[in-house]
Design an enzyme around this catalytic site. Structure first.
Site, short mmCIF file in Angstrom:
data_model
loop_
_atom_site.label_atom_id
_atom_site.label_comp_id
_atom_site.label_asym_id
_atom_site.label_seq_id
_atom_site.Cartn_x
_atom_site.Cartn_y
_atom_site.Cartn_z
N CYS A 1 -7.83 -5.85 -9.84
CA CYS A 1 -8.01 -5.31 -11.18
C CYS A 1 -8.24 -3.81 -11.10
CB CYS A 1 -9.19 -5.99 -11.86
SG CYS A 1 -9.07 -7.80 -11.89
N ARG B 1 -2.40 -2.40 -11.30
CA ARG B 1 -3.36 -3.25 -10.61
C ARG B 1 -3.53 -4.61 -11.30
NH1 ARG B 1 -7.26 -1.45 -7.10
NH2 ARG B 1 -6.91 0.63 -6.27
N TRP C 1 -6.09 -8.58 -13.32
CA TRP C 1 -5.20 -9.52 -12.63
C TRP C 1 -6.05 -10.75 -12.35
CZ3 TRP C 1 -4.83 -12.11 -7.93
CH2 TRP C 1 -3.56 -12.64 -7.64
N ASN D 1 -13.98 -5.69 -10.07
CA ASN D 1 -12.77 -5.90 -9.27
C ASN D 1 -13.20 -6.56 -7.97
OD1 ASN D 1 -10.24 -5.77 -8.02
ND2 ASN D 1 -10.63 -3.71 -7.24
N GLY D 2 -12.67 -7.74 -7.69
CA GLY D 2 -13.03 -8.45 -6.47
C GLY D 2 -13.14 -9.94 -6.72
N GLU E 1 13.20 -8.47 3.92
CA GLU E 1 12.72 -7.56 2.89
C GLU E 1 13.58 -7.65 1.63
OE1 GLU E 1 10.70 -4.60 0.76
OE2 GLU E 1 10.13 -6.03 2.31
N LYS F 1 12.22 -8.61 -2.22
CA LYS F 1 12.46 -7.81 -3.41
C LYS F 1 13.13 -8.64 -4.50
CE LYS F 1 10.50 -4.24 -2.41
NZ LYS F 1 9.59 -5.18 -1.77
N GLU G 1 10.60 -11.06 -6.02
CA GLU G 1 9.49 -10.35 -6.68
C GLU G 1 9.82 -9.96 -8.11
OE1 GLU G 1 6.66 -7.62 -3.91
OE2 GLU G 1 8.77 -7.08 -3.89
N HIS H 1 20.90 -25.16 10.20
CA HIS H 1 19.81 -26.03 10.64
C HIS H 1 18.91 -26.41 9.47
CE1 HIS H 1 20.78 -25.72 14.88
NE2 HIS H 1 20.94 -24.41 14.72
N LYS I 1 -0.11 -4.38 -7.75
CA LYS I 1 0.32 -3.43 -6.74
C LYS I 1 -0.63 -3.39 -5.54
CE LYS I 1 2.87 -0.02 -5.22
NZ LYS I 1 4.25 -0.29 -4.78
#
Length: 594
Positions: free
Chosen positions: A2, A28, A75, A101-102, A471, A475, A478, A494, A589
């Protein structure tokens, strides 16, 4: 994950500061948002919404005569997004408003004790438990909020950055910190706090990074910090204000802007770490790396993929090297009997899982190198050595330019160990390749227009192309919400090939002469099962029918242009699907919780 802001003193416009500050922190979290203003008459004015800071702006008055204020963009970790779960959270008797935040790990046991004390709990958050435990402690001995906070911190288990308003002291803003970032700042007749410097740069150039276990209060003309009941000296730090500019610069989305800033970032790294003749790295750092027999990388998400590239670089030097996901290594630390050094990679420098690993490493007195984009972040402050990415602010949740910066910095670092300056020309050539991709991005958009309705997207590669595939897949999932997976080319048959149908797209990265034929055969296996294949190749390996090609770069750097193409691809697919590119659902983020 957050974002919190707060201010006390003679702030010209409290709502403006809070709302602009929260807007700068909305990467955030954006499940809900809220603000509380404490007036001279000891009354709180609290406003909360389920939604974004833009939604909050619609209900907060333009002018509020307040003496102090706090704000929060959330968040969700505990409790779904709702008004009751949105911050600020009030204690039952209304003495305190807090933002947090936490994650509080023992909130369930504390909640049970509050029920036993006849407390009423309205929401589902761990933060409401914190507010009420603080109030309960204070009411038992109503002489000092500071003492109550000190006792609270001895009870709480977990991570927190807390900003606290106390009804009876509107000219003070209290705070406490453990394992979540919190920054203080001061200016003439006002003091401020926030999760990071972004909300504060318009108001101050003097920052204080609160350390774990510290708590205290702000007034209009003083900042006081304490730990275990004893006052501690303030320690000021500086930030590169140039790199904290949150400006779209004419772009429609931060992600596109940040993709196209990549060549500039690589150029900045070349200037910072090479003077035209010699590499510029701390000689003590280089000595540690040269003497190390074992190099271990720790990272998460996109940074983890850059770490795998770094692992390959060190193996080419003949050193034992491995890479671990930080959230796994933290619970099963692996140490060798050899001379071992750790490299920790994080764009934000506040990744909770990585910080947990760093504490384990530091407790054993071992050398660790932080690679981060954020000066004075927790990772930076606790590292033996730090290397900065020089990438500037990265706002979009999906990391783009930071990945290329991480790989570039690792290439420079490894080359500096034996003064291999050929990497400099290779990086200049790489920048030219990236600029050519920018000029041809419409071709990638055309591919996106073909695949945006597909149900499944595979990315495959071999060697470094497999790292690029990993990667690329991250993306895609996401920001487009299309299910995507990455595999070494030979692994398709496989198991994964069972998922292929006519709504499947496969992207094969092909930058290595040794694996060219093999990866094309792997792609053909998907095509014969009605999948749609797209081969991204280097020009030297180009064949009719390839979807896109890039100019040759050094094989040790080829992962960057392959990933670069995939960043555009994900961006244009998301654009076509009309989703929020910079703020994809359920993501934040800076991952400051475990």
């Amino acid at each position: 994950m957050c974002g919190i802001v707060g201010a006390v003193g003679k702030v010209k416009n409290f709502p403006k500061f809070i709302l602009e500050g929260l807007a700068s922190l909305d990467y955030r979290g954006y499940d809900s948002a809220g603000a509380s203003f404490l007036k001279e008459n000891h009354e709180f004015a609290c406003y909360k919404v389920v939604g974004t800071v833009d939604d909050l702006k619609k209900i907060v008055p333009n002018k509020i005569d307040a003496l102090s204020s706090i704000g929060h963009t959330r968040w969700a970790t505990h409790g779904h997004p709702s008004i009751n779960n949105a911050h600020p959270i009030a204690s039952m008797n209304g003495l305190f408003n807090i933002v947090h935040n936490g994650v509080i790990e023992n909130y369930r046991s504390l909640k049970k004790k509050l029920y036993e004390k006849s407390y009423t709990i309205k929401g589902e958050t761990d933060t409401e438990i914190v507010a009420n435990v603080l109030e309960y402690i204070y009411l038992k001995n109503p002489h000092s909020v500071l003492v109550a906070i000190e006792r609270l911190m001895k009870i709480l288990k977990g991570s927190y950055a807390l900003a606290i308003l106390f009804k009876d002291e509107p000219t003070k803003l209290y705070f406490a910190k453990k394992d979540s970032p919190l920054i203080l700042a001061e200016s003439e007749n006002a003091s401020f706090l926030a999760s990071d410097p972004l909300p504060l740069i318009k108001y101050s150039q003097k920052f204080i990074d609160v350390e774990d276990g510290e708590y205290g209060y702000l007034t209009k003309n003083e900042i006081r910090l304490f730990i275990n009941g004893k006052e501690v000296e303030k320690r000021y730090t500086e930030r590169n204000i140039e790199f904290l500019n949150k400006d779209l610069g004419g772009y429609s989305d931060y992600m596109l802007k940040e993709i196209e800033e990549t060549p500039q970032v690589i150029s900045r790294l070349l200037i910072k770490y090479f003077d035209g003749h010699n590499f510029i790295f701390d000689e003590n750092l280089l000595k540690e790396l040269r003497n190390a027999e074992h190099v271990t990388f720790l990272a998460c998400g996109t940074s983890y993929h850059a770490a795998i590239v770094g692992e390959r670089y060190f193996r080419l030097l003949g050193k034992r090297s491995d890479t671990y996901i930080a959230s796994e290594w933290a619970y099963e630390p692996i140490f060798s009997n050899n001379n071992q050094i750790f490299i920790l990679i994080s764009q934000s420098g506040e990744t909770a899982d990585l910080i947990k690993c760093q504490k384990i490493i530091n407790n054993r007195g071992m050398v660790n190198i932080a690679i981060t984009n954020t000066i004075a972040s927790t990772l930076d402050r606790e590292a033996t050595f730090t290397l900065y990415l020089e990438a500037g602010l990265e706002v979009a949740v999906a990391s783009t330019k930071a990945f290329s910066a991480q790989v570039t910095l690792l290439a420079l670092l490894v080359s500096s160990l034996f003064n291999n300056t050929s990497v400099i020309e290779s990086l200049h050539s790489l920048n030219n390749v990236l600029l050519s991709i920018i000029n041809r991005k419409e071709e990638i958009e055309d591919i996106a227009n073909e695949i945006y309705k597909f149900n499944l997207i595979f990315f495959i590669g071999r060697g470094s192309d497999y790292i690029a595939a990993k990667e690329a897949s991250l993306k895609m999932k996401e920001i487009t919400y299309i299910h995507s997976e990455a595999f070494p080319g030979g692994e398709l048959k496989h198991g994964p090939i069972a998922l292929v149908d006519n709504k499947t797209a496969l992207f094969a990265f092909d930058s290595d002469t040794k694996t060219d034929l093999a990866i094309r055969n792997n792609a053909k296996e998907v095509e014969t099962r009605r999948g749609h294949i797209y081969i991204i190749s280097i020009k030297e390996l180009y064949k009719d029918g390839d979807a896109f090609n890039v100019n040759f770069v050094s094989p040790n750097l080829s992962v960057i242009p392959m990933v670069y193409v995939s960043q555009y691809l994900a961006y244009y697919v998301a654009k076509k699907k009309k989703v929020n590119i910079d703020k994809p659902r359920n993501l934040a983020k800076s991952v400051t919780v475990e």
